[in-house]
Scaffold this motif. Structure first.
Motif, PDB file in Angstrom:
ATOM      1  N   ALA A 174       0.829  -1.208   0.000  1.00 10.92           N
ATOM      2  CA  ALA A 174       0.000   0.000   0.000  1.00 10.92           C
ATOM      3  C   ALA A 174       0.862   1.256   0.000  1.00 10.92           C
ATOM      4  N   HIS A 175       0.717   2.079   1.038  1.00 16.38           N
ATOM      5  CA  HIS A 175       1.340   3.397   1.104  1.00 16.38           C
ATOM      6  C   HIS A 175       2.838   3.371   0.833  1.00 16.38           C
ATOM      7  N   GLY A 176       3.266   4.366   0.084  1.00 21.78           N
ATOM      8  CA  GLY A 176       4.696   4.542  -0.113  1.00 21.78           C
ATOM      9  C   GLY A 176       5.218   4.001  -1.425  1.00 21.78           C
ATOM     10  N   VAL A 177       4.486   3.133  -2.086  1.00 19.61           N
ATOM     11  CA  VAL A 177       4.943   2.604  -3.368  1.00 19.61           C
ATOM     12  C   VAL A 177       4.267   3.389  -4.484  1.00 19.61           C
ATOM     13  N   PRO A 178       4.997   4.236  -5.186  1.00 27.01           N
ATOM     14  CA  PRO A 178       4.375   5.073  -6.211  1.00 27.01           C
ATOM     15  C   PRO A 178       3.984   4.274  -7.442  1.00 27.01           C
ATOM     16  N   VAL A 179       2.940   4.720  -8.128  1.00 23.66           N
ATOM     17  CA  VAL A 179       2.536   4.088  -9.384  1.00 23.66           C
ATOM     18  C   VAL A 179       3.675   4.254 -10.380  1.00 23.66           C
ATOM     19  N   GLY A 180       4.047   3.161 -11.004  1.00 24.19           N
ATOM     20  CA  GLY A 180       5.175   3.181 -11.933  1.00 24.19           C
ATOM     21  C   GLY A 180       6.509   2.946 -11.239  1.00 24.19           C
ATOM     22  N   GLY A 181       6.482   2.828  -9.899  1.00 21.99           N
ATOM     23  CA  GLY A 181       7.718   2.614  -9.153  1.00 21.99           C
ATOM     24  C   GLY A 181       8.135   1.159  -9.134  1.00 21.99           C
ATOM     25  N   GLU A 182       9.445   0.915  -8.933  1.00 26.13           N
ATOM     26  CA  GLU A 182       9.968  -0.434  -8.851  1.00 26.13           C
ATOM     27  C   GLU A 182      10.616  -0.624  -7.487  1.00 26.13           C
ATOM     28  N   LEU A 183      10.365  -1.786  -6.887  1.00 20.53           N
ATOM     29  CA  LEU A 183      10.791  -2.040  -5.509  1.00 20.53           C
ATOM     30  C   LEU A 183      12.293  -1.869  -5.299  1.00 20.53           C
ATOM     31  N   ASP A 184      13.094  -2.299  -6.278  1.00 15.29           N
ATOM     32  CA  ASP A 184      14.535  -2.283  -6.104  1.00 15.29           C
ATOM     33  C   ASP A 184      15.090  -0.868  -5.947  1.00 15.29           C
ATOM     34  N   TYR A 185      14.309   0.156  -6.351  1.00 15.76           N
ATOM     35  CA  TYR A 185      14.793   1.533  -6.280  1.00 15.76           C
ATOM     36  C   TYR A 185      14.253   2.295  -5.068  1.00 15.76           C
ATOM     37  N   LEU A 186      13.446   1.631  -4.242  1.00 15.96           N
ATOM     38  CA  LEU A 186      12.860   2.299  -3.079  1.00 15.96           C
ATOM     39  C   LEU A 186      13.728   2.101  -1.843  1.00 15.96           C
ATOM     40  N   ASP A 187      13.655   3.062  -0.929  1.00 17.96           N
ATOM     41  CA  ASP A 187      14.441   2.955   0.297  1.00 17.96           C
ATOM     42  C   ASP A 187      13.753   2.019   1.287  1.00 17.96           C
ATOM     43  N   GLU A 188      14.517   1.600   2.299  1.00 18.66           N
ATOM     44  CA  GLU A 188      14.026   0.624   3.268  1.00 18.66           C
ATOM     45  C   GLU A 188      12.833   1.133   4.056  1.00 18.66           C
ATOM     46  N   GLY A 189      12.819   2.420   4.408  1.00 20.60           N
ATOM     47  CA  GLY A 189      11.703   2.985   5.166  1.00 20.60           C
ATOM     48  C   GLY A 189      10.397   2.939   4.388  1.00 20.60           C
ATOM     49  N   THR A 190      10.473   3.257   3.106  1.00 18.19           N
ATOM     50  CA  THR A 190       9.285   3.214   2.250  1.00 18.19           C
ATOM     51  C   THR A 190       8.766   1.794   2.137  1.00 18.19           C
ATOM     52  N   LEU A 191       9.685   0.836   1.968  1.00 26.47           N
ATOM     53  CA  LEU A 191       9.273  -0.562   1.856  1.00 26.47           C
ATOM     54  C   LEU A 191       8.657  -1.070   3.150  1.00 26.47           C
ATOM     55  N   SER A 192       9.225  -0.670   4.290  1.00 28.89           N
ATOM     56  CA  SER A 192       8.669  -1.082   5.583  1.00 28.89           C
ATOM     57  C   SER A 192       7.248  -0.556   5.751  1.00 28.89           C
ATOM     58  N   ALA A 193       7.029   0.710   5.393  1.00 33.20           N
ATOM     59  CA  ALA A 193       5.698   1.310   5.508  1.00 33.20           C
ATOM     60  C   ALA A 193       4.708   0.604   4.586  1.00 33.20           C
ATOM     61  N   ALA A 194       5.169   0.248   3.403  1.00 35.50           N
ATOM     62  CA  ALA A 194       4.282  -0.433   2.441  1.00 35.50           C
ATOM     63  C   ALA A 194       3.866  -1.798   2.950  1.00 35.50           C
ATOM     64  N   ILE A 195       4.786  -2.527   3.565  1.00 38.95           N
ATOM     65  CA  ILE A 195       4.447  -3.846   4.118  1.00 38.95           C
ATOM     66  C   ILE A 195       3.483  -3.696   5.279  1.00 38.95           C
ATOM     67  N   ARG A 196       3.748  -2.747   6.179  1.00 40.52           N
ATOM     68  CA  ARG A 196       2.880  -2.572   7.355  1.00 40.52           C
ATOM     69  C   ARG A 196       1.484  -2.109   6.968  1.00 40.52           C
ATOM     70  N   SER A 197       1.359  -1.334   5.890  1.00 40.21           N
ATOM     71  CA  SER A 197       0.092  -0.749   5.497  1.00 40.21           C
ATOM     72  C   SER A 197      -0.594  -1.505   4.360  1.00 40.21           C
ATOM     73  N   ARG A 198      -0.272  -2.773   4.193  1.00 39.39           N
ATOM     74  CA  ARG A 198      -0.860  -3.538   3.100  1.00 39.39           C
ATOM     75  C   ARG A 198      -2.381  -3.596   3.253  1.00 39.39           C
ATOM     76  N   THR A 199      -3.063  -3.705   2.106  1.00 39.67           N
ATOM     77  CA  THR A 199      -4.523  -3.708   2.079  1.00 39.67           C
ATOM     78  C   THR A 199      -5.041  -4.914   1.309  1.00 39.67           C
ATOM     79  N   ALA A 200      -6.315  -5.244   1.473  1.00 37.74           N
ATOM     80  CA  ALA A 200      -6.914  -6.362   0.757  1.00 37.74           C
ATOM     81  C   ALA A 200      -6.933  -6.062  -0.725  1.00 37.74           C
ATOM     82  N   PHE A 201      -6.708  -7.090  -1.528  1.00 44.33           N
ATOM     83  CA  PHE A 201      -6.649  -6.909  -2.981  1.00 44.33           C
ATOM     84  C   PHE A 201      -7.976  -7.311  -3.595  1.00 44.33           C
TER      85      PHE A 201
END
Length: 201
Positions: A174-201
Motif C-alpha cells: 500500500a502506502h509509499g509505493v508510487p505508481v510506476g515505481g519499482e521495488l529495487d529503487y525504493l528505500d528501506e523505510g518506504t518498503l517497511s511502511a508499504a508492508i505494514r500498510s498492506r490492504t486487501a486486494f
C-alpha cells in the motif's frame, strides 16, 4: 565502422560487460579499463568471486531465490512465519524487501510479470508453483509485492484469480509505493511502511 583499439581479450571483456544492465558500450569500456588498471586488487578477486558464484549459486526450487543451498536459507529459516508468502517479480525485489527487514514470512519469485506485448504468458512464470505452495496446510496470507506498473497490476489480478478457490487472505503493498515505481529503487523505510500498510486486494 569504428576500429578496435584493444586486443581481442579486452574487446571480449568489454562486450560481455556491455550486456550487464545499466552498462552501455562506453560505460563498459571505462569499467573494463578500471578493472585492468586495478588487476591485483580488483580484477583478480572479482574473477575469483564470479567463478565461485558460477560453481556454487543455485536457484531455490521452492521459492526461486538464488543462494548457495537448495532450499535457500530463507526457506529453511525456522524463525520465519510459514503462514505468510510474499510474491515478488524478481530476486532483486526479494533482496530489496529483505533489506527493509519488514517481511516475517517467506517469498515466492514469479520470474517476471505478464506482458502480452513481450510475449510473456502465465506458463512462462512460476505461477503454478505459487498455487501449489499456497495450497499447503498452514498458509493463510499471500502478499502481492509486485511492481506498481501496468504489467505488475495485471499479474496481480491474474494471480488473485488463480488463488480465489483457496481460503486465503490476499493483500498487496500500500502506502509509499508510487505508481510506476519499482521495488529495487525504493528505500528501506518506504518498503517497511508499504508492508505494514498492506490492504486487501
Amino acid at each position: 565502422m569504428s576500429r578496435s583499439v584493444a586486443g581481442p581479450e579486452i574487446e571480449r571483456l568489454i562486450q560481455l560487460m556491455a550486456r550487464l544492465p545499466g552498462l552501455g558500450p562506453r560505460s563498459a569500456r571505462r569499467a573494463a579499463l578500471h578493472l585492468i588498471k586495478k588487476r591485483e586488487t580488483l580484477l583478480g578477486p572479482l574473477s575469483d568471486a564470479m567463478r565461485v558464484a558460477a560453481e556454487r549459486v543455485v536457484v531455490c526450487r521452492s521459492c526461486g531465490n538464488v543462494d548457495t543451498s537448495d532450499p535457500c536459507t530463507i526457506c529453511t529459516d525456522a524463525k520465519r512465519d510459514p503462514s505468510l508468502i510474499v510474491v515478488v517479480e524478481d530476486v532483486s525485489d526479494l533482496w530489496a524487501l529483505e533489506r527493509s527487514g519488514a517481511v516475517p514470512g517467506r517469498y515466492h519469485v514469479l520470474g517476471g510479470v505478464l506482458s502480452p506485448l513481450d510475449g510473456v504468458r502465465p506458463e512462462h512464470l512460476n505461477i503454478e508453483g505459487l498455487v501449489s505452495r499456497a495450497s499447503e496446510p498452514g498458509v493463510g496470507e499471500i502478499i502481492l509485492a509486485l511492481n506498481a506498473t501496468v504489467d505488475g497490476q495485471t499479474t496481480a489480478h491474474y494471480v488473485t484469480e488463480r488463488l480465489s478457490h483457496l481460503p486465503l487472505k490476499i493483500t498487496r503493498l500500500a502506502h509509499g509505493v508510487p505508481v510506476g515505481g519499482e521495488l529495487d529503487y525504493l528505500d528501506e523505510g518506504t518498503l517497511s511502511a508499504a508492508i505494514r500498510s498492506r490492504t486487501a486486494f
